[in-house]
Design an enzyme around this catalytic site. Structure first.
Site, short mmCIF file in Angstrom:
data_model
loop_
_atom_site.label_atom_id
_atom_site.label_comp_id
_atom_site.label_asym_id
_atom_site.label_seq_id
_atom_site.Cartn_x
_atom_site.Cartn_y
_atom_site.Cartn_z
N ARG A 30 0.83 -1.21 0.00
CA ARG A 30 0.00 0.00 0.00
C ARG A 30 0.87 1.26 0.00
O ARG A 30 1.89 1.33 0.69
CB ARG A 30 -0.94 0.00 1.21
CG ARG A 30 -1.94 -1.11 1.15
CD ARG A 30 -3.10 -0.93 2.11
NE ARG A 30 -3.85 -2.19 2.21
CZ ARG A 30 -4.73 -2.61 1.31
NH1 ARG A 30 -5.03 -1.85 0.28
NH2 ARG A 30 -5.34 -3.78 1.44
N ASN A 88 4.25 6.21 -13.84
CA ASN A 88 4.93 7.48 -14.06
C ASN A 88 6.37 7.21 -14.47
O ASN A 88 7.06 6.43 -13.80
CB ASN A 88 4.88 8.33 -12.78
CG ASN A 88 3.47 8.73 -12.40
OD1 ASN A 88 2.63 8.93 -13.27
ND2 ASN A 88 3.20 8.84 -11.10
N VAL A 97 10.10 8.08 -7.34
CA VAL A 97 10.88 6.94 -6.82
C VAL A 97 11.38 6.16 -8.03
O VAL A 97 10.59 5.70 -8.87
CB VAL A 97 10.04 6.03 -5.90
CG1 VAL A 97 10.86 4.82 -5.46
CG2 VAL A 97 9.54 6.81 -4.68
N HIS A 101 7.46 1.20 -10.96
CA HIS A 101 6.29 0.77 -10.19
C HIS A 101 5.01 1.12 -10.93
O HIS A 101 4.95 2.10 -11.67
CB HIS A 101 6.28 1.39 -8.79
CG HIS A 101 6.45 2.87 -8.78
ND1 HIS A 101 7.69 3.47 -8.90
CD2 HIS A 101 5.56 3.88 -8.70
CE1 HIS A 101 7.54 4.78 -8.89
NE2 HIS A 101 6.25 5.06 -8.78
P1 5GP Z 1 5.85 8.13 -8.29
O1 5GP Z 1 5.55 9.59 -8.11
O2 5GP Z 1 7.33 7.86 -8.36
O3 5GP Z 1 5.10 7.50 -9.43
O4 5GP Z 1 5.25 7.41 -7.03
C1 5GP Z 1 5.95 7.12 -5.87
C2 5GP Z 1 4.94 6.72 -4.84
O5 5GP Z 1 5.62 6.04 -3.80
C3 5GP Z 1 4.19 7.89 -4.20
O6 5GP Z 1 2.78 7.71 -4.36
C4 5GP Z 1 4.60 7.83 -2.73
O7 5GP Z 1 3.55 8.14 -1.86
C5 5GP Z 1 5.04 6.38 -2.58
N1 5GP Z 1 6.08 6.13 -1.59
C6 5GP Z 1 7.24 6.84 -1.46
N2 5GP Z 1 8.00 6.31 -0.47
C7 5GP Z 1 7.29 5.25 0.02
C8 5GP Z 1 7.55 4.31 1.06
O8 5GP Z 1 8.58 4.32 1.72
N3 5GP Z 1 6.61 3.35 1.28
C9 5GP Z 1 5.44 3.29 0.56
N4 5GP Z 1 4.58 2.32 0.87
N5 5GP Z 1 5.17 4.18 -0.44
C10 5GP Z 1 6.08 5.14 -0.69
#
Ligand code: 5GP
Ligand code: ZN
Length: 115
Positions: A30, A88, A97, A101
């Site tokens: 999650r 993304n 990140v 994902h």
């Molecule tokens: P992005 O913007 O790279 O597509 O999405 C990264 C997602 O990772 C964001 O929705 C953020 O809330 C989530 N996220 C970042 N760090 C962590 C973490 O340590 N644990 C979890 N479960 N989600 C994370």
């Protein structure tokens, strides 16, 4: 494993996360900052920075992101209502990140186009 990568640490069990699905290729947990009632991140177990770094040998893992999303949507009872899958990629894509994902979001009506 990339030891500086938070998602690698989650996959390896070295960082805490609410893991809800796992198989040979992918792990799902999650999102800590959910934008919808269901917000799950599905990641390849192997560190791939973004879709741009994926290789032909990653095809099974990439396919399993979708198959895991289908199973999780059913388990979360959002399969009938529908859901959205987001990958993304890079700065313009909003990636923050850098371990590939897929976001699975659902449980409410999504807007489109995205702002
Ligand atoms: P992005 O913007 O790279 O597509 O999405 C990264 C997602 O990772 C964001 O929705 C953020 O809330 C989530 N996220 C970042 N760090 C962590 C973490 O340590 N644990 C979890 N479960 N989600 C994370
Ligand atoms: Zn990683």
């Amino acid at each position: 494993m990339n030891h500086t990568c938070i998602f690698c640490k989650i996959v390896a069990g070295e960082a805490r996360a609410e893991i809800i699905y796992r198989d040979e290729f992918v792990t799902a947990f999650r999102d800590t900052q959910p934008v919808a009632p269901t917000h799950v991140l599905i990641v390849p177990n192997r560190h791939i920075e973004s879709l741009n770094q994926a290789e032909a040998a990653d095809a099974a893992a990439l396919g399993n992101l979708f198959m895991a999303a289908q199973k999780i949507a059913a388990a979360e009872n959002i399969q009938q209502g529908g859901y959205r899958l987001i990958v993304n990629t890079g700065p313009d894509g909003g990636q923050t990140v850098f371990h590939l994902h897929m976001h699975l979001v659902g449980g409410r009506r999504m807007k489109y186009p995205i702002g």
